[in-house]
Enzyme design. Structure first.
Site, PDB file in Angstrom:
ATOM      1  N   THR A   1      40.982  44.389  42.450  1.00  0.00           N
ATOM      2  CA  THR A   1      39.607  44.867  42.536  1.00  0.00           C
ATOM      3  C   THR A   1      38.806  44.149  43.611  1.00  0.00           C
ATOM      4  O   THR A   1      37.975  44.761  44.284  1.00  0.00           O
ATOM      5  CB  THR A   1      38.907  44.702  41.165  1.00  0.00           C
ATOM      6  OG1 THR A   1      39.552  45.535  40.213  1.00  0.00           O
ATOM      7  CG2 THR A   1      37.432  45.083  41.241  1.00  0.00           C
TER       8      THR A   1
ATOM      9  N   THR B   1      42.634  41.504  38.338  1.00  0.00           N
ATOM     10  CA  THR B   1      42.455  40.764  37.084  1.00  0.00           C
ATOM     11  C   THR B   1      43.356  41.277  35.963  1.00  0.00           C
ATOM     12  O   THR B   1      43.521  40.590  34.949  1.00  0.00           O
ATOM     13  CB  THR B   1      40.992  40.830  36.610  1.00  0.00           C
ATOM     14  OG1 THR B   1      40.626  42.206  36.389  1.00  0.00           O
ATOM     15  CG2 THR B   1      40.065  40.215  37.650  1.00  0.00           C
ATOM     16  N   ASP B   2      43.949  42.468  36.126  1.00  0.00           N
ATOM     17  CA  ASP B   2      44.801  43.010  35.064  1.00  0.00           C
ATOM     18  C   ASP B   2      45.909  42.033  34.677  1.00  0.00           C
ATOM     19  O   ASP B   2      46.247  41.897  33.494  1.00  0.00           O
ATOM     20  CB  ASP B   2      45.437  44.335  35.506  1.00  0.00           C
ATOM     21  CG  ASP B   2      44.471  45.503  35.434  1.00  0.00           C
ATOM     22  OD1 ASP B   2      43.368  45.337  34.883  1.00  0.00           O
ATOM     23  OD2 ASP B   2      44.820  46.586  35.941  1.00  0.00           O
TER      24      ASP B   2
END
Length: 328
Positions: free
Chosen positions: A15, A92-93
């Site tokens: 992101t 961030t996943d």
């Protein structure tokens, strides 16, 4: 050491690197380079000489174990040729998992800091620039040397072994349940409150290995364990509470543990697997006596990575048991 710390920023995508061009109405995709990210942060070079390497440009969900193993080797070489610290930006996943895997594989003293963003660059109040600045300040701090991998997010500094993503959208998405952050970035200075003990690095991989996580659920059928030994080199049981499974799972778990290493972890996300408090069939003491290996305080996702890293390094069962015992 020169007046300015030499910080290498390595980008993986995610992101923090996502945006869209003017006029686009669809969702964002990874487009920004490391140079773009660095250029968007005023004052980033104060006290640090920044260099950039675009290592991957993918969503966090598409990163692989091999990607991270390759990155660990790249960081070792960069540390040997003059870098004083590293910042890795990614999605961030999977950040909590890549941070822990790097913590297992990275054996140098130069600070290694991971960060990312919850709001992409096209959104108002994008948090990527502030997170990158805080991460660089931490990577340039001598206090962060020798601590393994750290995660810096929303001005908090977390140890990789504790950090979890605890919210799907909040800019304060990362926390360390049961431990808390080890420090904060205050007025541009990384201040550590305590330093965790560092564990030995896992040797580089010599072969592929597959480790699966099996989650217990209310009334769950033990058939999920059938044939697992033929598909995987190891398994993690994400058990109820302090390490409990349904009574119908006991014999299948034992049979599986006789064929491949099986680690017993708690699915709760905080707290440790017990060893001798309960004695009913399917309790922690029963399962450990049947050959399962305690994950201690590691959650199932981190337990999987530790087991996988050990198996990829060619570890035998005794070595695997020792690796987990060191973290209990």
């Amino acid at each position: 050491m020169p007046d300015k710390s030499r910080i290498l920023v390595v980008t993986l995508g995610g992101t923090i690197a996502m945006t869209k061009t003017s006029g686009e109405t669809g969702g964002v995709t990874p487009r920004l380079t490391g140079a773009d990210l660095v250029a968007a942060v005023p004052g980033l070079g104060e006290g640090a000489a920044i260099s950039v390497e675009d290592f991957r440009r993918v969503p966090g969900a598409s990163l692989t174990v091999d990607d991270i193993a390759e990155l660990a080797e790249r960081l070792r070489k960069a540390g040997a040729t003059g870098s004083d610290g590293f910042v890795v930006t990614q999605g961030t996943d999977t950040l909590e998992e890549t941070a822990f895997l790097l913590d297992l594989l990275y054996d140098a003293d130069a600070p290694l800091v991971l960060t990312g963003a919850m709001r992409n660059a096209a959104m108002p109040g994008a948090d990527g620039p502030a997170n990158l600045l805080a991460a660089v300040r931490t990577a340039a701090s001598t206090d962060a040397r020798g601590l393994g991998a750290l995660v810096v997010f929303a001005d908090e500094v977390h140890a990789a072994r504790h950090v979890r993503k605890v919210h799907s959208t909040s800019i304060a998405a990362f926390a360390s349940p049961g431990a808390g952050p080890i420090g904060h970035v205050i007025e541009g200075v990384s201040r550590l409150h305590f330093t965790p003990e560092r564990h030995r690095a896992v040797p580089p991989p010599v072969r592929p290995a597959t480790v699966e996580i099996v989650h217990t659920t209310l009334g769950g059928d033990s058939s999920v364990l059938d044939g697992l030994a033929g598909r995987a080199d190891g398994a993690v049981i994400a058990a109820f509470g302090a390490g409990h499974v349904p009574q119908t799972w006991v014999e299948p778990c034992q049979r599986l543990a006789e064929r491949i290493p099986v680690v017993l972890a708690s699915r709760t996300g905080a707290g440790s697997v017990l060893s001798s408090t309960y004695a009913f069939p399917g309790s922690e003491s029963d399962l450990l006596a049947r050959g399962l290996i305690s994950a201690g305080p590691l959650d199932p996702y981190k337990a999987r990575l530790l087991l996988m890293a050990q198996l990829r390094a060619g570890a035998d069962r005794a070595t695997v048991e020792t690796a987990f015992a060191e973290r209990c």
